[in-house]
Write an enzyme that holds these catalytic residues in place. Structure first.
Site, PDB file in Angstrom:
ATOM      1  N   VAL A  58       3.299  -7.218   6.739  1.00 16.98           N
ATOM      2  CA  VAL A  58       1.925  -6.751   6.414  1.00 16.98           C
ATOM      3  C   VAL A  58       0.903  -7.355   5.718  1.00 16.98           C
ATOM      4  O   VAL A  58      -0.265  -7.078   5.478  1.00 16.98           O
ATOM      5  CB  VAL A  58       2.086  -5.149   5.591  1.00 16.98           C
ATOM      6  N   TYR A 148       4.237  -4.687 -10.512  1.00 20.96           N
ATOM      7  CA  TYR A 148       4.367  -3.584  -9.580  1.00 20.96           C
ATOM      8  C   TYR A 148       3.508  -2.116 -10.162  1.00 20.96           C
ATOM      9  O   TYR A 148       2.954  -1.514  -9.297  1.00 20.96           O
ATOM     10  CB  TYR A 148       5.967  -2.957  -9.607  1.00 20.96           C
ATOM     11  N   ALA A 149       3.521  -2.089 -11.403  1.00 21.85           N
ATOM     12  CA  ALA A 149       2.708  -1.050 -11.909  1.00 21.85           C
ATOM     13  C   ALA A 149       1.261  -1.365 -11.568  1.00 21.85           C
ATOM     14  O   ALA A 149       0.597  -0.238 -11.328  1.00 21.85           O
ATOM     15  CB  ALA A 149       2.879  -0.917 -13.457  1.00 21.85           C
ATOM     16  N   LYS A 152       0.841  -0.388  -7.989  1.00 13.83           N
ATOM     17  CA  LYS A 152       0.857   0.981  -7.616  1.00 13.83           C
ATOM     18  C   LYS A 152      -0.423   1.828  -8.411  1.00 13.83           C
ATOM     19  O   LYS A 152      -0.775   2.963  -7.657  1.00 13.83           O
ATOM     20  CB  LYS A 152       2.265   1.377  -8.155  1.00 13.83           C
TER      21      LYS A 152
HETATM   22  P1  NAP Z   1      13.088  -0.599   0.286  1.00 11.23           P
HETATM   23  O1  NAP Z   1      14.732   0.169   0.536  1.00 11.23           O
HETATM   24  O2  NAP Z   1      13.516  -2.019  -0.382  1.00 11.23           O
HETATM   25  O3  NAP Z   1      12.708  -0.714   1.933  1.00 11.23           O
HETATM   26  C1  NAP Z   1      11.220  -1.533   1.728  1.00 11.23           C
HETATM   27  C2  NAP Z   1      11.218  -1.964   3.083  1.00 11.23           C
HETATM   28  O4  NAP Z   1       9.930  -2.672   3.259  1.00 11.23           O
HETATM   29  C3  NAP Z   1      12.205  -2.812   3.638  1.00 11.23           C
HETATM   30  O5  NAP Z   1      12.661  -2.578   5.001  1.00 11.23           O
HETATM   31  C4  NAP Z   1      11.648  -4.067   3.593  1.00 11.23           C
HETATM   32  O6  NAP Z   1      11.891  -5.289   4.610  1.00 11.23           O
HETATM   33  C5  NAP Z   1      10.083  -3.662   3.943  1.00 11.23           C
HETATM   34  N1  NAP Z   1       9.245  -4.788   3.729  1.00 11.23           N
HETATM   35  C6  NAP Z   1       9.028  -5.658   2.537  1.00 11.23           C
HETATM   36  N2  NAP Z   1       7.976  -6.309   2.461  1.00 11.23           N
HETATM   37  C7  NAP Z   1       7.353  -6.151   3.776  1.00 11.23           C
HETATM   38  C8  NAP Z   1       6.254  -6.633   4.409  1.00 11.23           C
HETATM   39  N3  NAP Z   1       5.568  -7.845   3.680  1.00 11.23           N
HETATM   40  N4  NAP Z   1       5.858  -6.461   5.465  1.00 11.23           N
HETATM   41  C9  NAP Z   1       6.694  -5.336   6.270  1.00 11.23           C
HETATM   42  N5  NAP Z   1       7.528  -4.957   5.604  1.00 11.23           N
HETATM   43  C10 NAP Z   1       7.957  -5.089   4.410  1.00 11.23           C
HETATM   44  O7  NAP Z   1      12.240   0.393  -0.530  1.00 11.23           O
HETATM   45  P2  NAP Z   1      12.082   1.816  -0.617  1.00 11.23           P
HETATM   46  O8  NAP Z   1      12.884   2.130  -2.120  1.00 11.23           O
HETATM   47  O9  NAP Z   1      12.535   2.780   0.403  1.00 11.23           O
HETATM   48  O10 NAP Z   1      10.393   2.007  -1.128  1.00 11.23           O
HETATM   49  C11 NAP Z   1       9.705   2.353  -0.393  1.00 11.23           C
HETATM   50  C12 NAP Z   1       8.283   2.265  -0.870  1.00 11.23           C
HETATM   51  O11 NAP Z   1       8.361   3.405  -1.680  1.00 11.23           O
HETATM   52  C13 NAP Z   1       7.664   1.092  -1.504  1.00 11.23           C
HETATM   53  O12 NAP Z   1       6.581   0.987  -1.555  1.00 11.23           O
HETATM   54  C14 NAP Z   1       8.214   1.378  -2.981  1.00 11.23           C
HETATM   55  O13 NAP Z   1       7.520   0.679  -3.880  1.00 11.23           O
HETATM   56  C15 NAP Z   1       8.079   2.645  -3.112  1.00 11.23           C
HETATM   57  N6  NAP Z   1       8.691   3.589  -4.217  1.00 11.23           N
HETATM   58  C16 NAP Z   1      10.074   3.342  -4.358  1.00 11.23           C
HETATM   59  C17 NAP Z   1      10.837   4.234  -5.204  1.00 11.23           C
HETATM   60  C18 NAP Z   1      12.317   4.279  -5.218  1.00 11.23           C
HETATM   61  O14 NAP Z   1      12.719   4.624  -6.480  1.00 11.23           O
HETATM   62  N7  NAP Z   1      12.932   3.800  -4.409  1.00 11.23           N
HETATM   63  C19 NAP Z   1      10.108   4.864  -6.417  1.00 11.23           C
HETATM   64  C20 NAP Z   1       8.645   4.639  -6.137  1.00 11.23           C
HETATM   65  C21 NAP Z   1       8.013   4.214  -5.145  1.00 11.23           C
HETATM   66  P3  NAP Z   1      13.114  -6.075   4.232  1.00 11.23           P
HETATM   67  O15 NAP Z   1      14.681  -5.286   4.241  1.00 11.23           O
HETATM   68  O16 NAP Z   1      13.252  -7.024   5.407  1.00 11.23           O
HETATM   69  O17 NAP Z   1      12.787  -6.873   2.993  1.00 11.23           O
END
Ligand code: NAP
Length: 247
Positions: A58, A148-149, A152
């Site tokens: 992206v 990250y902060a 976001k």
């Molecule tokens: P995750 O399990 O790490 O999944 C993130 C996905 O995004 C992975 O499949 C990753 O692909 C993909 N990705 C990374 N870089 C990319 C790029 N440049 N282009 C396209 N896809 C890409 O994360 P998650 O915990 O589900 O989090 C999802 C969202 O919620 C994120 O924005 C995160 O910051 C936000 N969030 C999460 C939490 C939490 O506690 N988990 C809390 C607050 C906010 P790869 O596997 O190939 O790297």
């Protein structure tokens, strides 16, 4: 209706893609590697839904343009965009490298910008759209996450501006800011800290008013609401989904 979910291969993105498909949308699952989207796409199809997997970084303008073109050609005009793709490169500020900073800014901020710019052209033409950006409770400040902060918090300003600019075209833009959610991202954090993931979850649950960790389905449920037609008067908002009050 067609929905695009970035970072849909796993975690919150995968749960969101499955939920929007269950809501009746044809879903384009975008992730770095098209093969990585297969599990999500197969799960949607097995449940009777419609989905395609699209490989794209992206943060790469050409890849984003090609991905959106493919979605339009294969599924039709996107009505929903969920900017969910994300990475973490945590470090205390004095140890944070240029690359830690740039990578996080590129994926979260540049990624959301490129995807939204490409998709809004189709939404404006259709005079309808629902954009949901993934923020985080870390936007309020979190030790070890200056990059990250900032990203976001930046997404919250981006979201509010989209709401103002795109509102006249029937397009809403909102941000969902999750607290602690059980995914591979938080598992990696626990591993990096040398803490057992189950113990990590229990500790986080204890400090959360609803006394449990969040799950991807909790976030998908909120996104489903914001992506629905009936949510057309809700825009420019940041909804904290954290098992307690934030913001
Ligand atoms: P995750 O399990 O790490 O999944 C993130 C996905 O995004 C992975 O499949 C990753 O692909 C993909 N990705 C990374 N870089 C990319 C790029 N440049 N282009 C396209 N896809 C890409 O994360 P998650 O915990 O589900 O989090 C999802 C969202 O919620 C994120 O924005 C995160 O910051 C936000 N969030 C999460 C939490 C939490 O506690 N988990 C809390 C607050 C906010 P790869 O596997 O190939 O790297």
């Amino acid at each position: 209706m067609v929905a695009i979910v970035t970072g849909g291969a796993r975690g919150i993105g995968a749960a969101t893609a499955r939920r929007l498909a269950a809501d009746g949308m044809a879903v384009a699952v975008i992730d770095l590697d098209e093969a990585g989207c297969r599990t999500t796409v197969d799960a949607i199809k097995e449940a009777g839904g419609s989905a395609i997997g699209v490989g794209a970084d992206v943060s790469d303008a050409d890849a984003v343009a090609a991905a959106v073109e493919r979605v339009v050609a294969e599924l039709g005009t996107p009505a929903v965009l969920v900017n969910n793709a994300g990475v973490i490169r945590d470090n205390l500020l004095f140890k944070m490298t240029d690359s830690d900073w740039d990578t996080v800014m590129s994926v979260h901020l540049r990624g959301a910008f490129l995807m939204t710019r490409a998709v809004q052209a189709h939404m404006v033409e259709a005079k309808y759209g629902r954009i949901v950006n993934l923020s985080s409770t870390s936007a309020l400040g979190n030790r070890g996450q200056a990059n990250y902060a900032a990203a976001k918090a930046g997404l919250q300003g981006f979201t509010k501006t989209l709401a103002i600019e795109l509102g006249p075209f029937g397009i809403t833009a909102n941000a969902v800011a999750p607290g602690f959610i059980v995914t591979e991202m938080t598992q990696a954090t626990a591993e990096r800290m040398g803490v057992d993931f189950e113990a990590f979850q229990a500790a986080r649950a204890k400090e959360t008013p609803v006394r449990r960790p969040g799950y991807p389905a909790d976030i998908a449920h909120t996104i489903s609401f914001l992506a629905s037609e009936g949510a057309g008067f809700v825009t420019g908002q940041v909804i904290y989904v954290a098992g307690g009050p934030r913001g």
